[in-house]
Write a protein that holds these residues in place. Sequence first.
Motif, short mmCIF file in Angstrom:
data_model
loop_
_atom_site.label_atom_id
_atom_site.label_comp_id
_atom_site.label_asym_id
_atom_site.label_seq_id
_atom_site.Cartn_x
_atom_site.Cartn_y
_atom_site.Cartn_z
N GLY A 237 0.79 -1.22 0.00
CA GLY A 237 0.00 0.00 0.00
C GLY A 237 0.83 1.27 0.00
N GLY A 238 2.14 1.14 0.08
CA GLY A 238 3.00 2.32 -0.01
C GLY A 238 3.61 2.79 1.29
N ALA A 239 3.33 2.12 2.39
CA ALA A 239 3.96 2.49 3.66
C ALA A 239 5.41 2.04 3.66
CB ALA A 239 3.21 1.84 4.83
N THR A 240 6.23 2.70 4.45
CA THR A 240 7.65 2.33 4.53
C THR A 240 7.84 1.28 5.62
OG1 THR A 240 8.22 4.00 6.18
CG2 THR A 240 8.28 4.67 3.86
N GLN A 241 8.94 0.56 5.51
CA GLN A 241 9.25 -0.45 6.51
C GLN A 241 9.41 0.18 7.89
OE1 GLN A 241 9.66 -4.07 6.04
NE2 GLN A 241 9.31 -3.74 8.23
N GLU A 242 10.00 1.36 7.92
CA GLU A 242 10.21 2.04 9.19
C GLU A 242 8.88 2.39 9.86
OE1 GLU A 242 11.68 2.77 6.34
OE2 GLU A 242 13.74 2.13 6.80
#
Length: 257
Positions: A237-242
Amino acid sequence: MNKLIYSALFLAMTANPVLAEEAENNSNTETADFIQRQVQQNMSIGRAIKSIVSHYPQDVEVVVGTALDLYPEHYKEVIHAAISAQPALTEDVVRIAIEKGITSCTNIVETAINAEPSYVDFVVNAAAHSTPDELNDIVRVAVVTEPNSADSIVRSVAKAHPNKLVDIIRTAMEAVPFVGEYIVETLLAAYPESADQVVTTAVQESGSHRQNLQRILETARSAGLSDEMLTQYALQGGATQEEITAILAKQGHEEEN
């Protein structure tokens, strides 16, 4: 009025097309005259329609249809009055108004929801059934008009149009971003097999609203999705791993305490 309408219907079912047409014309004229007299007596279109529909709910189709023909510029009053008088007929009133084409489908949806918010599912489903090509606009107007029912709206529409699940979620969250967590909760309960689509789309639509992202992931986790699944869907969905790691770690810490 009932005797007139039923007599007309009886004649319309006879084998003589001339008599049937005459009966229908007479019925329409008598109904129009009756409504106009009621409007004059009540000094209000809304009060007149509410009174008529209250007394003749079985004739809602001819009453509302004729009223919209007579007073198309007052469609809001007609729709609002008919639904207020007989909420159970909300779906019928919406369908009749859409078929008349007196205004846009979305205007009718908004008017009907404002008249009886608790019947929002019936309004949306009737509109979506009548004009499926306008599904996204119907969902958008419905959740904006009644955001507290966004989860119910999305669930109801998704049930009728399962192949449009992603579009429905996207449209609802674009219109009212903060409802994302409620949509995720209700859809995961109703469609656990579609968790990938539900969470991924909700994360995509959370956009720059990081608080919404956090609530979406927390809600999905509470629904039973593993951290591995959440991470996969959120990344899609476009969220970052961090971001994902921080949110999941925070929730894990809160649960431990």
